[in-house]
Design an enzyme around this catalytic site. Structure first.
Site, PDB file in Angstrom:
ATOM      1  N   HIS A 259      -6.157  14.108 -45.643  1.00  0.00           N
ATOM      2  CA  HIS A 259      -7.724  14.318 -45.299  1.00  0.00           C
ATOM      3  C   HIS A 259      -8.086  12.952 -44.632  1.00  0.00           C
ATOM      4  CE1 HIS A 259      -6.752  16.406 -49.158  1.00  0.00           C
ATOM      5  NE2 HIS A 259      -7.230  17.289 -48.561  1.00  0.00           N
TER       6      HIS A 259
ATOM      7  N   HIS B  54      -6.668  23.675 -44.790  1.00  0.00           N
ATOM      8  CA  HIS B  54      -5.186  23.325 -44.546  1.00  0.00           C
ATOM      9  C   HIS B  54      -4.394  24.494 -44.198  1.00  0.00           C
ATOM     10  CE1 HIS B  54      -5.994  19.370 -46.170  1.00  0.00           C
ATOM     11  NE2 HIS B  54      -6.705  19.864 -47.344  1.00  0.00           N
TER      12      HIS B  54
END
Lengths: 329, 329
Positions: free
Chosen positions: B217, B55
């Site tokens: 996700h 991320h």
């Protein structure tokens, strides 16, 4: 490729509106043209940068303290008009003249030069420094043909720092030209970006291919090859970059590992790790490393590596404070 | 999707090495685990953030002055191990205890909680604040199931500011919990990201489709629909966000328009423009707007909008100086 836009013909105006909605406290629009200036303009040489849009955060993201005073923005991948350049220069001029700094592209040169002539007639003096950092875009014998890519950032930084010191126009131009002469980049393309207006890809490349030296508008590179590991790819880039720049052991550099759009920061860090190893192995001193996506081509995949060879004058200006929404020192 | 990596099993270690090659002057590695701490740790409550990698710039990019003191990093989209969390907490503890701040995911909770128990046995006190900003991930009646997404950034900022003020652990935890309770986000997905290890897409979506509320996700969202204009898309996001957060006229917010990876800053500015218009139309005061790609999912396309509802206490902490390689105030 889906693009989060409204009418394609409005993307530049709406991009500026969205930028100013966020950063209105520090910047204002130049009336009637696609340009911005800092609010707290000072009694000093005005630094004006710009070029085509579509490379965000370049160019607006590099206006600020110790950076550019004004930014002139063209349509996507298109030069700003002479009127646009002129208006931004007028807005930043404090009577001490204006330095234009931008990448070496024919359309930009034509329009900035025409603006410079118009400004001269008004009594506003200007100088120009072109950025020609892309070593893959032409051999050293044709240095004047080399294009400007992510190395823009380092040259803007030096120009902004020199202007902030209160140097006169000639002196700001001189040290900025030195910075430009000492800035070397090379890129590699993995995947194309998409034009927000037409929806067309900036180039095509097979699923397992990459292209070294491709330009930030999809200009042809120097070698198309199979995908390789991060370390192999970084070695190839650094070998060419050190060869072209003649930067050698005992010298000192600042480094920018720049993502072109969709290449993740994770990947850029992995490349940066190898860049540091290579420089250390060659006893080239690393003054600073910056890892970010400053000069993009929409969601293009790939990256470039830039080296700025430092002497004491450039190092002092490089280290001077700078602050914008997308860059700081 | 081509990824600039070496051995897929080395991406996390090499990402940290590349980060530290650039920012070694401010951060150091925690021995034997994938974690970093600031070099200039102070005699104050230690703020530790973390979660799965992939991320970037979260989470490492949010360690710094007025931000986190330590960062614990798991594999791609996987929680850091209890030992990893424990080691980072040990490294930052000055005797005043440690605050853990992270997104509400089961794996992270299990491992951070286990670390907290181990730390307690060593006499290191800790508290935990979970970030649950994603209003699309569960209805308000099941608030405890809401996931943490880009709102992490605002909660980290408040925690770092409170710790910097020298508040005790209980007080830092209390105001950070308030910030978490007042942070609301919603996202929209346009295109999947790719797992750097397996090369698999995080989800599938047709060429003309988008999905509101999809998680970072690839967790299922709340509505799959046809692509729409930036303004329509922003209206849809803001309607749900204002409805869920109950933020209303006369109140004050900080805004983050966060890109998920490959969505360009140009597009984020266009969205931000509309966010500002909507808030102004509703007489909600905009304290600050930040437009950036802080919480990404590899090269996923899409964006999220986050609102932090401010009171005077949160506003002071929000405005406190903060500085890291990827965030500043």
């Amino acid at each position: 490729m889906k693009k989060v836009i409204n009418n394609p013909s409005d993307v530049v105006e709406e991009t500026i509106e969205g930028f100013l909605a966020a950063y209105n406290h520090s910047f204002r629009k130049v009336e009637n043209v696609n340009g911005i200036t800092r609010r707290n303009l000072k009694d000093k040489v005005g630094v004006v940068i710009g070029g085509g849009s579509g490379h965000e955060p370049l160019f607006m993201g590099f206006a600020g303290d110790g950076l550019a005073d004004g930014v002139t923005i063209g349509n996507v991948f298109a030069a700003p008009s002479p009127n646009n350049v002129q208006s931004v220069a007028q807005a930043v001029d404090s009577g001490k003249g204006v330095l234009f700094v931008y990448g070496n592209y024919m359309g930009d040169i034509l329009n900035f030069d025409m603006a410079a002539e118009l400004l001269e007639m008004e009594g506003i003096e200007s100088r120009t420094v072109l950025v020609r950092d892309d070593v893959a875009s032409a051999p050293m014998e044709r240095y004047e043909d080399r294009r400007g890519i992510a190395g823009d950032v380092f040259v803007f930084k030096i120009a902004g720092g020199a202007a902030e010191q209160g140097l006169d126009l000639e002196s700001v131009a001189k040290v900025t030209q030195k910075a430009s002469d000492q800035t070397f980049s090379i890129g590699v393309a993995l995947n194309p970006g998409t034009m927000p207006d037409s929806g067309e890809s900036t180039f095509t490349l097979a699923d397992d291919e990459i292209e070294f030296g491709m330009g930030i508008h999809g200009e042809p590179g120097v070698e198309r090859t199979k995908m390789m590991t991060a370390d192999e790819l970084t070695e190839r880039l650094m070998e060419r970059l050190l060869d072209e720049s003649k930067i050698d052991s005992g010298e000192e550099v600042s480094v920018l590992v720049n993502g072109l759009g969709s290449t993740t920061l994770m990947e850029l860090f992995i490349v940066n790790r190898k860049v540091a190893q290579i420089l250390e192995d060659k006893s080239i001193t690393i003054h600073d490393m910056d890892v970010n996506s400053y000069c993009t081509t929409q969601e293009m995949g790939g990256l470039s590596i830039t080296l700025l060879k430092l002497d004491s004058e450039l190092k002092e200006l490089y280290d001077a404070p700078a602050n914008s929404p997308y860059y700081k020192k």
